[in-house]
Design a protein around this motif. Structure first.
Motif, PDB file in Angstrom:
ATOM      1  N   LYS A   1     115.311  89.860  26.469  1.00 42.93           N
ATOM      2  CA  LYS A   1     115.133  91.300  25.946  1.00 42.93           C
ATOM      3  C   LYS A   1     113.984  91.934  26.234  1.00 42.93           C
ATOM      4  O   LYS A   1     113.866  93.029  26.784  1.00 42.93           O
ATOM      5  N   GLN A   2     112.852  91.347  25.818  1.00 39.57           N
ATOM      6  CA  GLN A   2     111.628  91.703  25.985  1.00 39.57           C
ATOM      7  C   GLN A   2     111.182  91.765  27.613  1.00 39.57           C
ATOM      8  O   GLN A   2     110.440  92.744  28.066  1.00 39.57           O
ATOM      9  N   ARG A   3     111.790  90.767  28.473  1.00 32.37           N
ATOM     10  CA  ARG A   3     111.411  90.645  29.742  1.00 32.37           C
ATOM     11  C   ARG A   3     112.359  91.923  30.412  1.00 32.37           C
ATOM     12  O   ARG A   3     112.002  92.061  31.779  1.00 32.37           O
TER      13      ARG A   3
ATOM     14  N   LYS B   1     118.861  79.139  21.984  1.00 32.83           N
ATOM     15  CA  LYS B   1     119.510  80.184  22.740  1.00 32.83           C
ATOM     16  C   LYS B   1     118.949  81.663  22.037  1.00 32.83           C
ATOM     17  O   LYS B   1     118.971  82.748  22.649  1.00 32.83           O
ATOM     18  N   LYS B   2     118.537  81.614  20.827  1.00 37.81           N
ATOM     19  CA  LYS B   2     118.195  82.819  20.278  1.00 37.81           C
ATOM     20  C   LYS B   2     116.818  83.167  20.725  1.00 37.81           C
ATOM     21  O   LYS B   2     116.419  84.302  21.015  1.00 37.81           O
ATOM     22  N   VAL B   3     115.983  82.181  20.760  1.00 40.91           N
ATOM     23  CA  VAL B   3     114.666  82.493  21.430  1.00 40.91           C
ATOM     24  C   VAL B   3     114.687  83.088  22.980  1.00 40.91           C
ATOM     25  O   VAL B   3     113.991  83.787  23.399  1.00 40.91           O
TER      26      VAL B   3
ATOM     27  N   ASP C   1     116.144  80.709  33.352  1.00 40.49           N
ATOM     28  CA  ASP C   1     116.738  81.249  31.929  1.00 40.49           C
ATOM     29  C   ASP C   1     118.256  81.457  32.098  1.00 40.49           C
ATOM     30  O   ASP C   1     118.718  82.049  31.188  1.00 40.49           O
TER      31      ASP C   1
ATOM     32  N   SER D   1     119.161  77.513  18.246  1.00 37.21           N
ATOM     33  CA  SER D   1     117.828  77.921  18.185  1.00 37.21           C
ATOM     34  C   SER D   1     117.112  78.494  19.541  1.00 37.21           C
ATOM     35  O   SER D   1     116.584  79.630  19.623  1.00 37.21           O
TER      36      SER D   1
ATOM     37  N   ALA E   1     117.372  84.868  24.070  1.00 37.93           N
ATOM     38  CA  ALA E   1     117.949  86.156  24.006  1.00 37.93           C
ATOM     39  C   ALA E   1     116.727  86.944  23.705  1.00 37.93           C
ATOM     40  O   ALA E   1     116.650  88.146  24.526  1.00 37.93           O
ATOM     41  N   GLU E   2     115.950  86.715  22.763  1.00 37.60           N
ATOM     42  CA  GLU E   2     114.879  87.456  22.488  1.00 37.60           C
ATOM     43  C   GLU E   2     113.786  87.823  23.738  1.00 37.60           C
ATOM     44  O   GLU E   2     113.411  88.778  23.958  1.00 37.60           O
ATOM     45  N   ASN E   3     113.570  86.605  24.438  1.00 36.77           N
ATOM     46  CA  ASN E   3     112.743  86.696  25.350  1.00 36.77           C
ATOM     47  C   ASN E   3     113.331  87.419  26.589  1.00 36.77           C
ATOM     48  O   ASN E   3     112.559  88.176  27.466  1.00 36.77           O
TER      49      ASN E   3
END
Length: 147
Positions: A52-54, A44-46, A16, A42, A48-50
Protein backbone atom coordinates in the motif's frame (compact mmCIF):
# COMPACT_ATOMS: atom_id res chain seq x y z
CA UNK A 1 3.58 -24.47 0.55
CA UNK A 2 2.72 -20.78 0.32
CA UNK A 3 5.64 -18.35 0.09
CA UNK A 4 6.22 -14.62 -0.33
CA UNK A 5 8.98 -13.91 -2.85
CA UNK A 6 11.73 -11.53 -1.74
CA UNK A 7 13.31 -11.37 -5.22
CA UNK A 8 12.20 -11.95 -8.80
CA UNK A 9 12.44 -15.67 -9.58
CA UNK A 10 12.38 -16.59 -13.24
CA UNK A 11 9.43 -18.80 -14.28
CA UNK A 12 7.86 -18.41 -10.81
CA UNK A 13 7.02 -14.79 -10.01
CA UNK A 14 8.11 -11.30 -9.12
CA UNK A 15 9.18 -9.74 -5.85
CA UNK A 16 6.37 -9.56 -3.24
CA UNK A 17 4.18 -12.10 -5.05
CA UNK A 18 2.52 -14.81 -2.96
CA UNK A 19 3.13 -18.14 -4.72
CA UNK A 20 2.36 -21.77 -4.05
CA UNK A 21 5.25 -24.18 -4.63
CA UNK A 22 6.06 -27.75 -3.74
CA UNK A 23 7.42 -28.25 -0.22
CA UNK A 24 10.87 -29.44 -1.28
CA UNK A 25 11.44 -26.55 -3.70
CA UNK A 26 10.48 -24.04 -1.03
CA UNK A 27 12.33 -25.60 1.90
CA UNK A 28 15.46 -26.72 0.07
CA UNK A 29 16.01 -23.92 -2.44
CA UNK A 30 13.90 -20.75 -2.18
CA UNK A 31 14.06 -20.13 1.57
CA UNK A 32 17.78 -21.04 2.14
CA UNK A 33 18.86 -18.96 -0.91
CA UNK A 34 16.96 -15.95 0.46
CA UNK A 35 14.55 -15.81 -2.48
CA UNK A 36 11.40 -16.30 -0.36
CA UNK A 37 9.90 -16.42 3.12
CA UNK A 38 6.95 -18.34 4.55
CA UNK A 39 3.58 -16.68 3.95
CA UNK A 40 2.24 -16.63 7.50
CA UNK A 41 -0.74 -14.47 8.49
CA UNK A 42 1.50 -11.79 10.03
CA UNK A 43 3.86 -11.80 7.04
CA UNK A 44 0.88 -11.29 4.71
CA UNK A 45 -0.31 -8.30 6.78
CA UNK A 46 3.15 -6.73 6.67
CA UNK A 47 3.30 -7.35 2.91
CA UNK A 48 -0.12 -5.72 2.38
CA UNK A 49 0.95 -2.62 4.32
CA UNK A 50 4.24 -2.37 2.43
CA UNK A 51 2.47 -2.73 -0.93
CA UNK A 52 0.00 0.00 0.00
CA UNK A 53 2.82 2.40 0.89
CA UNK A 54 4.80 1.50 -2.19
CA UNK A 55 1.89 1.97 -4.63
CA UNK A 56 2.56 5.70 -5.10
CA UNK A 57 6.25 5.17 -5.79
CA UNK A 58 5.38 2.31 -8.15
CA UNK A 59 3.17 4.58 -10.27
CA UNK A 60 6.12 6.87 -10.99
CA UNK A 61 8.35 3.92 -11.91
CA UNK A 62 5.69 2.57 -14.30
CA UNK A 63 5.33 5.99 -15.96
CA UNK A 64 9.11 6.22 -16.41
CA UNK A 65 9.15 2.71 -17.91
CA UNK A 66 6.34 3.65 -20.32
CA UNK A 67 8.30 6.72 -21.42
CA UNK A 68 11.35 4.55 -22.13
CA UNK A 69 9.08 2.09 -23.98
CA UNK A 70 7.82 4.85 -26.28
CA UNK A 71 11.42 5.93 -26.95
CA UNK A 72 12.37 2.32 -27.78
CA UNK A 73 9.43 1.94 -30.19
CA UNK A 74 10.53 5.09 -32.01
CA UNK A 75 14.11 3.85 -32.42
CA UNK A 76 15.22 2.20 -35.65
CA UNK A 77 17.91 -0.34 -34.81
CA UNK A 78 20.30 -1.67 -37.43
CA UNK A 79 23.04 -4.05 -36.40
CA UNK A 80 25.87 -4.61 -38.84
CA UNK A 81 27.66 -7.93 -38.80
CA UNK A 82 30.07 -9.81 -41.01
CA UNK A 83 28.19 -12.10 -43.34
CA UNK A 84 28.66 -14.32 -46.34
CA UNK A 85 25.48 -13.82 -48.34
CA UNK A 86 22.64 -14.06 -45.83
CA UNK A 87 24.46 -16.21 -43.29
CA UNK A 88 26.36 -14.44 -40.50
CA UNK A 89 29.89 -15.27 -39.41
CA UNK A 90 28.92 -15.73 -35.77
CA UNK A 91 25.58 -14.74 -34.27
CA UNK A 92 23.63 -11.83 -32.86
CA UNK A 93 22.55 -12.16 -29.21
CA UNK A 94 21.04 -10.03 -26.43
CA UNK A 95 24.46 -8.47 -25.80
CA UNK A 96 24.63 -7.08 -29.34
CA UNK A 97 21.09 -5.68 -29.08
CA UNK A 98 21.94 -4.03 -25.72
CA UNK A 99 25.03 -2.44 -27.29
CA UNK A 100 22.97 -1.14 -30.24
CA UNK A 101 20.46 0.37 -27.80
CA UNK A 102 23.30 1.98 -25.83
CA UNK A 103 24.59 3.61 -29.04
CA UNK A 104 21.06 4.93 -29.57
CA UNK A 105 21.04 6.46 -26.10
CA UNK A 106 18.98 3.89 -24.16
CA UNK A 107 20.90 1.91 -21.53
CA UNK A 108 19.02 -1.40 -21.12
CA UNK A 109 20.57 -4.32 -19.24
CA UNK A 110 20.92 -7.39 -21.45
CA UNK A 111 19.16 -9.55 -18.86
CA UNK A 112 15.89 -7.82 -19.67
CA UNK A 113 16.15 -8.47 -23.43
CA UNK A 114 14.82 -11.72 -24.89
CA UNK A 115 15.54 -12.39 -28.56
CA UNK A 116 17.18 -15.73 -29.08
CA UNK A 117 20.26 -16.34 -31.20
CA UNK A 118 20.09 -14.99 -34.75
CA UNK A 119 22.40 -16.34 -37.47
CA UNK A 120 21.00 -14.73 -40.64
CA UNK A 121 20.49 -11.20 -41.93
CA UNK A 122 16.98 -9.79 -41.99
CA UNK A 123 14.34 -8.23 -39.76
CA UNK A 124 13.68 -9.66 -36.30
CA UNK A 125 12.00 -8.68 -33.06
CA UNK A 126 13.06 -8.88 -29.44
CA UNK A 127 11.12 -8.53 -26.20
CA UNK A 128 12.33 -5.97 -23.65
CA UNK A 129 10.95 -6.17 -20.10
CA UNK A 130 11.28 -2.73 -18.52
CA UNK A 131 8.91 -3.42 -15.63
CA UNK A 132 6.58 -6.25 -14.70
CA UNK A 133 3.73 -4.28 -16.31
CA UNK A 134 5.69 -2.77 -19.22
CA UNK A 135 6.93 -5.17 -21.89
CA UNK A 136 7.95 -3.87 -25.33
CA UNK A 137 8.34 -5.60 -28.68
CA UNK A 138 11.47 -4.14 -30.25
CA UNK A 139 12.01 -4.47 -34.01
CA UNK A 140 15.58 -4.58 -35.29
CA UNK A 141 17.35 -5.36 -38.54
CA UNK A 142 20.58 -7.18 -39.16
CA UNK A 143 22.50 -6.04 -42.22
CA UNK A 144 25.68 -7.39 -43.77
CA UNK A 145 28.84 -5.38 -43.25
CA UNK A 146 30.09 -3.80 -46.50
CA UNK A 147 33.58 -4.84 -47.48
Amino acid sequence: MELILKKDVQNLGFKDDVVVVKNGYGRNFLIPQGHAQLATASAKKVLAENLKQRAHKEAKVVNDAKAIAEALKAMEIKITAKAGGEKLFGSITNIDIAEALAKGGQEIDRKFITSGIVKRTGKYSATVRLHRDVIVELAYEIVAEKA
